[in-house]
Design a protein around this motif. Structure first.
Motif, PDB file in Angstrom:
ATOM      1  N   ILE A  45       0.845  -1.210   0.000  1.00 59.37           N
ATOM      2  CA  ILE A  45       0.000   0.000   0.000  1.00 59.37           C
ATOM      3  C   ILE A  45       0.871   1.247   0.000  1.00 59.37           C
ATOM      4  N   SER A  46       1.976   1.206   0.759  1.00 52.14           N
ATOM      5  CA  SER A  46       2.852   2.388   0.822  1.00 52.14           C
ATOM      6  C   SER A  46       3.504   2.656  -0.532  1.00 52.14           C
ATOM      7  N   ARG A  47       3.793   1.618  -1.334  1.00 52.63           N
ATOM      8  CA  ARG A  47       4.383   1.805  -2.667  1.00 52.63           C
ATOM      9  C   ARG A  47       3.339   2.265  -3.677  1.00 52.63           C
ATOM     10  N   GLU A  48       2.173   1.662  -3.660  1.00 52.19           N
ATOM     11  CA  GLU A  48       1.157   1.925  -4.666  1.00 52.19           C
ATOM     12  C   GLU A  48       0.376   3.215  -4.394  1.00 52.19           C
ATOM     13  N   ASN A  49       0.124   3.511  -3.147  1.00 55.19           N
ATOM     14  CA  ASN A  49      -0.669   4.689  -2.808  1.00 55.19           C
ATOM     15  C   ASN A  49      -0.092   5.325  -1.542  1.00 55.19           C
ATOM     16  N   PRO A  50       0.967   6.120  -1.683  1.00 51.21           N
ATOM     17  CA  PRO A  50       1.623   6.683  -0.501  1.00 51.21           C
ATOM     18  C   PRO A  50       0.715   7.608   0.322  1.00 51.21           C
ATOM     19  N   GLU A  51      -0.186   8.305  -0.332  1.00 55.01           N
ATOM     20  CA  GLU A  51      -1.087   9.201   0.411  1.00 55.01           C
ATOM     21  C   GLU A  51      -2.028   8.397   1.310  1.00 55.01           C
ATOM     22  N   LEU A  52      -2.581   7.365   0.775  1.00 52.57           N
ATOM     23  CA  LEU A  52      -3.453   6.495   1.561  1.00 52.57           C
ATOM     24  C   LEU A  52      -2.685   5.897   2.732  1.00 52.57           C
TER      25      LEU A  52
END
Length: 187
Positions: A170-177
């Motif tokens: 999740i941190s790689r694909e969507n850092p804002e989330l």
């Protein structure tokens, strides 16, 4: 009128053929060299006086028409005046900009749009055009925000059960989330 000048060593003779109004006959005059010199000197003096006066008059006109050199204090004053006028123009422009922002805010439009408008814009016409454009954009689908993600529906329990590799994905694909989830479910 004809003049005949005969020059001798001791005496100069000038013959003038003129018509005497009383007698109607021509008259002849004889002058000495000294008399002729006096006459010539007198005429030269008249011409010299005339030209000296004309030269003085022309010099006065040149003084009147030529630019006067300014002193350092006058130049400093003019420079300061130019700076003040420039500053006043900037203040007036800022006042007009702030007035435009207030007018837009009063009409229900974000005042940040004022940076994209000229100060002399017809605000009412702009507001009408802006509102019509917004209605046209939202007419079919309504307003659909595009900044929300479906991934936001993760609960604290799900977040806690996730493996480290899933959180890392999740941190790689969507850092804002990932940042929001970390802040929301910090343990």
């Amino acid at each position: 009128m004809e003049e005949n000048i005969i020059v001798n060593d001791a005496e100069t003779e000038v013959n003038e053929n003129t018509t005497d109004s009383k007698t109607g006959e021509g008259a002849t005059a004889t002058f000495t060299q000294e008399d002729v010199d006096k006459k010539v000197q007198s005429e030269c003096d008249k011409l010299r006086t005339k030209y000296v006066k004309e030269i003085k008059d022309l010099q006065e006109q040149i003084k009147k028409l030529s630019p006067v050199e300014k002193s350092e204090s006058e130049i400093a004053i003019e420079n300061r005046l130019a700076e003040l006028e420039k500053a006043q123009e900037e203040v007036n422009a800022q006042k007009a900009f702030l007035s435009l922002q207030d007018t837009l805010k009063g009409k229900g439009i974000d005042k940040a749009l004022a940076t994209f408008l000229k100060v002399d814009v017809d605000v009412d016409a702009f507001v009408t055009a802006f509102n019509n454009a917004m209605k046209e954009v939202t007419k079919d689908k309504g307003y659909v925000p595009d900044s929300h993600n479906a991934g936001d529906k993760i609960t604290a329990e799900e977040w806690g059960k996730m493996k480290y590799s899933e959180k890392e994905k999740i941190s790689r694909e969507n850092p804002e989330l990932f940042k929001r989830l970390m802040a929301k479910f910090k343990k």
